[in-house]
Write an enzyme that holds these catalytic residues in place. Structure first.
Site, mmCIF file in Angstrom:
data_model
loop_
_atom_site.group_PDB
_atom_site.id
_atom_site.type_symbol
_atom_site.label_atom_id
_atom_site.label_comp_id
_atom_site.label_asym_id
_atom_site.label_seq_id
_atom_site.Cartn_x
_atom_site.Cartn_y
_atom_site.Cartn_z
ATOM 1 C CG HIS A 140 -1.664 1.245 1.483
ATOM 2 N ND1 HIS A 140 -3.011 1.374 1.203
ATOM 3 C CD2 HIS A 140 -1.279 2.456 1.992
ATOM 4 C CE1 HIS A 140 -3.413 2.588 1.519
ATOM 5 N NE2 HIS A 140 -2.378 3.263 2.001
ATOM 6 C CD GLU A 141 1.956 3.610 3.640
ATOM 7 O OE1 GLU A 141 2.282 4.691 3.109
ATOM 8 O OE2 GLU A 141 0.891 3.460 4.272
ATOM 9 C CG HIS A 144 0.457 6.181 -0.891
ATOM 10 N ND1 HIS A 144 -0.738 6.589 -1.442
ATOM 11 C CD2 HIS A 144 0.146 5.678 0.337
ATOM 12 C CE1 HIS A 144 -1.720 6.349 -0.591
ATOM 13 N NE2 HIS A 144 -1.215 5.792 0.488
ATOM 14 C CD GLU A 215 -4.452 6.758 2.207
ATOM 15 O OE1 GLU A 215 -4.178 5.542 2.294
ATOM 16 O OE2 GLU A 215 -3.587 7.653 2.316
#
Length: 305
Positions: A140-141, A144, A215
């Site tokens: 997930h990070e 980004h 997100e």
């Protein structure tokens, strides 16, 4: 694992629109301050310095504020191994890996580009998550970083920073002159405060709108990269539940960085704070992951989820 993050065109469009609108707001803000303060040099210098610091030093500022530090492979070999594997799979340069010594279970990515990225996790997160759950959070990070929305959020948030700096500077500088503190000065000061407050409110709303979508995009990209949306859903549920049990007074410092976190630092009763949250609700995120899980289950080999 499938390999590489998919391009999210809707996220790209949203980032472009947000930056364009914030750019217009920035120009209007600077013009209003120049008209009020009668000093374009002062305004331009403050604006340029704030933007430069926000862009070039955002990773160091975030790590310092979160008490995080870059760690070597010998200190956290498992963490480094997961980050390295995901980075290679996604075709990204290996980011710096950092750890923040706090019981708050969370993670964030920062940096102005993929070549200058930092992925930071807390010791509280490492203690709580299973390996596949940690992999989902790190994916997930990294998404980004791949989507470049970390840099966009960093640049976008600087307007609120500069609005606050202008107000503080007005209080502590001699910009109005010590001998001319009359009604005209009070009017100028009130104008500066009003313009700054309006700019902060508008930038706040624009950033929140972008942040919530980014997100969801990061959850979607991470689920598709790892092929295990259920693991990310489990991590979300576990982290959100554990954060809710941390006393609110211990979360206050962390809440200033909610826009960068894997999940927001809300207490047991967030109240109106959830309305203005930087993140979509836990239910929205879990619903999306459930849909992806169902889709992958139909297309994936037996036994894969």
């Amino acid at each position: 694992m499938r390999g590489r993050f998919e391009t999210d065109r809707r996220l790209t469009v949203r980032m472009a629109v947000t930056l364009f609108l914030l750019g217009l707001l920035y120009v209007a803000f600077v013009a209003a301050l120049i008209a009020l303060l009668k000093s374009w040099v002062l305004v331009v210098v403050i604006a340029a310095a704030a933007l430069g610091a926000q862009y070039w030093f955002s990773d160091r500022i975030a790590l310092y504020a979160m008490r995080g530090r870059v760690v070597e492979r010998s200190e956290y070999p498992v963490l480094h191994g997961v980050v390295d594997r995901l980075s290679a799979l996604a075709g990204l340069p290996e980011p710096a890996v950092a750890v923040a010594d706090t019981d708050l279970p969370n993670a964030f990515a920062t940096g102005r580009s993929a070549d200058h990225a930092v992925v930071c996790v807390t010791t509280g997160l490492l203690r709580r998550l299973e390996p596949d759950e940690l992999e989902g959070v790190l994916a997930h990070e990294l998404s980004h970083v791949a989507h470049k929305d970390v840099a966009v959020i960093t640049v976008a948030s600087f307007l609120g920073v500069i609005a606050g700096l202008v107000v503080r500077f007005a209080f502590y500088s001699q910009v109005f002159g010590g001998a001319r503190r009359d009604q005209n000065t009070a009017a100028v000061f009130a104008g500066v405060m009003g313009v700054s407050a309006a700019v902060y409110a508008l930038s706040f709303l624009l950033i929140r709108a972008l942040s919530r979508y980014r997100e969801l995009a990061a959850d979607r990209a991470a689920a598709l990269l790892t092929g295990r949306p259920s693991a990310l859903a489990a991590a979300l549920t576990k982290v959100s539940g554990d954060i809710a049990r941390i006393p609110t007074r211990d979360l206050r410092t962390a809440q200033a960085f909610n826009a960068f976190y894997f999940t927001p630092a809300f207490g047991a009763e967030p109240g109106i704070a959830r309305v203005f949250s930087t993140h979509p609700s836990l239910e929205q995120r879990l619903d999306q992951l459930a849909r992806i899980s169902a889709r992958l289950g139909e297309a994936a080999p037996p036994g894969r989820s």
